[in-house]
Scaffold this active site. Structure first.
Site, mmCIF file in Angstrom:
data_model
loop_
_atom_site.group_PDB
_atom_site.id
_atom_site.type_symbol
_atom_site.label_atom_id
_atom_site.label_comp_id
_atom_site.label_asym_id
_atom_site.label_seq_id
_atom_site.Cartn_x
_atom_site.Cartn_y
_atom_site.Cartn_z
ATOM 1 N N LEU A 240 0.818 -1.199 0.000
ATOM 2 C CA LEU A 240 0.000 0.000 0.000
ATOM 3 C C LEU A 240 0.859 1.259 0.000
ATOM 4 O O LEU A 240 0.537 2.231 -0.675
ATOM 5 C CB LEU A 240 -0.933 0.011 1.216
ATOM 6 C CG LEU A 240 -2.242 -0.778 1.101
ATOM 7 C CD1 LEU A 240 -1.990 -2.278 0.967
ATOM 8 C CD2 LEU A 240 -3.139 -0.496 2.303
ATOM 9 N N GLU B 177 1.485 6.221 6.933
ATOM 10 C CA GLU B 177 2.832 6.458 6.407
ATOM 11 C C GLU B 177 3.394 7.807 6.854
ATOM 12 O O GLU B 177 4.599 7.932 7.123
ATOM 13 C CB GLU B 177 2.836 6.359 4.880
ATOM 14 C CG GLU B 177 2.409 5.006 4.325
ATOM 15 C CD GLU B 177 3.235 3.836 4.846
ATOM 16 O OE1 GLU B 177 4.342 4.064 5.386
ATOM 17 O OE2 GLU B 177 2.754 2.693 4.732
ATOM 18 N N HIS C 197 5.582 0.988 14.094
ATOM 19 C CA HIS C 197 4.342 0.215 14.138
ATOM 20 C C HIS C 197 3.951 -0.044 15.592
ATOM 21 O O HIS C 197 4.809 -0.163 16.467
ATOM 22 C CB HIS C 197 4.504 -1.110 13.393
ATOM 23 C CG HIS C 197 4.546 -0.956 11.907
ATOM 24 N ND1 HIS C 197 5.493 -1.575 11.106
ATOM 25 C CD2 HIS C 197 3.752 -0.237 11.047
ATOM 26 C CE1 HIS C 197 5.276 -1.260 9.843
ATOM 27 N NE2 HIS C 197 4.228 -0.451 9.784
ATOM 28 N N THR D 155 0.888 3.036 24.415
ATOM 29 C CA THR D 155 0.399 2.055 23.444
ATOM 30 C C THR D 155 0.723 0.668 23.981
ATOM 31 O O THR D 155 1.899 0.346 24.176
ATOM 32 C CB THR D 155 1.058 2.255 22.066
ATOM 33 O OG1 THR D 155 2.478 2.160 22.195
ATOM 34 C CG2 THR D 155 0.694 3.611 21.493
ATOM 35 N N ASP E 241 -9.007 0.578 6.963
ATOM 36 C CA ASP E 241 -9.128 2.024 7.154
ATOM 37 C C ASP E 241 -10.285 2.418 8.057
ATOM 38 O O ASP E 241 -10.169 3.330 8.879
ATOM 39 C CB ASP E 241 -9.301 2.711 5.792
ATOM 40 C CG ASP E 241 -7.989 2.889 5.051
ATOM 41 O OD1 ASP E 241 -7.001 2.199 5.409
ATOM 42 O OD2 ASP E 241 -7.942 3.709 4.111
#
Length: 363
Positions: free
Chosen positions: A235, A276, A285, A301, A334
């Site tokens: 992607l 991105e 990530h 996180t 998404d």
């Protein structure tokens, strides 16, 4: 005798004064911010393992590209180390207690902190964007419309300012961490290039006009985005801070760019660019590209040992904690990602601070 006593008293006072000044200097020196870099890493060994196991879904090649760049440029690892250290010191300097936060899920790192918002003094950050549309002559759909480009800029502004209309889907466990990063994007230029190539791969060929691509425009003060067919099911990918300025920016395949026109579900909400650009702004990530002990350098996180795909049900747990599957830096569809965390906000904004790798973006 009285003169002698007076002299001794003056000498004693001077000694006390010098000792006080020395102690104050020692305190100041002791207060110099120290950060633990023992958890820092750049190479990732498992970056392609998940795809080899037959997982289907989002594929970001940023870490694979980083590994390749590190192999070609032996000085890049040290440069990224210095950038990381500067970012950690800046974040720590803005915390009320002057202490850096821990890494992923309360681990041993101190990269990005997290938790309560902290005013870093940088104000709103404005990023001019140059979009290079490189399309195959035989596929006019790749020459995406201005409307499609504008739709992507709108998504970036919404996602980085927490005005996205799906933010209310963040579960209560993480709702207090959903951050307004106060980073704004404005479209400065669109460059269109016709090509005979059907795909470009990940070797940055599209970033040079000598290869039939398009040269970067003012990368020190502009975000360059190349929209072209990467191929291989990829992607997009991004360059982390510290790399070659001539290749600095983000690459995204046209069918995953924006929300209207030549877009392909389930990656048709503009979140590939959000993901991105997060990498371009120094985010890793969400799972740290490794197992539970690998870190993304952000404490709020939760630890995870793998990417999440599709639209996972909440809660989805790995590493003894619930995954933040709705984070933009995971691999979910998404429509199922809608937040950055406060720690990620601090980490992104730190690269724009004085002395940071992207400080030229600030006036």
């Amino acid at each position: 005798m009285r003169k002698t006593f007076f002299g001794i008293a003056v000498l004693s006072l001077a000694m006390v004064s010098c000792e006080k000044e020395s102690n104050e200097a020692a305190i100041i020196n002791a207060q110099e911010i120290q950060v633990d870099m023992s958890d820092f890493y750049v190479y990732t060994d498992e970056v392609d393992d998940f795809f080899a196991k037959g997982e289907k879904g989002k594929h970001c090649a940023s870490m694979s590209v980083l590994n390749a760049e590190l192999s070609k440029n032996p000085g890049l690892e040290r440069k990224m180390y210095d950038i990381e250290k500067q970012a950690r010191k800046f974040i720590a300097s803005k915390k009320p207690d002057g202490k850096p936060g821990n890494g992923n899920g309360g681990g041993n790192g101190d990269g990005g902190g997290g938790g309560d918002p902290v005013d870093d003094g940088l104000g709103a950050i404005s990023i001019p964007v140059v979009v290079h549309v490189i399309y195959n002559q035989a596929n006019p759909d790749e020459n995406i419309s201005s409307a499609q480009i504008n739709s992507q800029i709108s998504v970036l502004n919404a996602d980085f300012n927490a005005t996205n209309n799906d933010k209310n889907q963040v579960p209560s466990e993480f709702s207090g961490l959903a951050a307004n990063s106060d980073i704004n994007f404005n479209l400065a230029q669109v460059i269109r290039v016709s090509s005979t190539r059907t795909s470009w791969g990940t070797n940055n060929a599209m970033k040079y006009s000598s290869n039939g691509g398009s040269d970067a425009v003012s990368p020190q003060t502009h975000l360059n985005i190349w929209v072209c067919n990467i191929g291989g099911g990829i992607l997009g990918y991004a360059q982390f801070p510290g790399g070659n300025s001539s290749t600095d920016g983000v690459v995204i395949s046209p069918q995953y760019f924006g929300t209207t026109g030549y877009v392909s579900a389930p990656f048709d909400k503009g979140r590939t660019a959000t993901h991105e650009v997060g990498h371009w702004a120094n985010l890793r990530h969400i799972w740290g590209d490794g197992r539970c002990r690998q870190d993304d350098f952000v404490s709020d996180t939760p630890s995870s040992d793998r990417p999440n795909y599709g639209c996972p049900t909440y809660p989805t747990a790995h590493c003894r904690s619930n995954d933040m599957t709705m984070n933009y830096m995971d691999y979910t569809n998404d429509a199922c990602m809608y937040m950055f965390s406060e720690g990620q906000k601090a980490r992104m904004r730190a690269i724009f601070a004085p002395g940071g790798p992207r400080d030229a973006f600030l006036p």
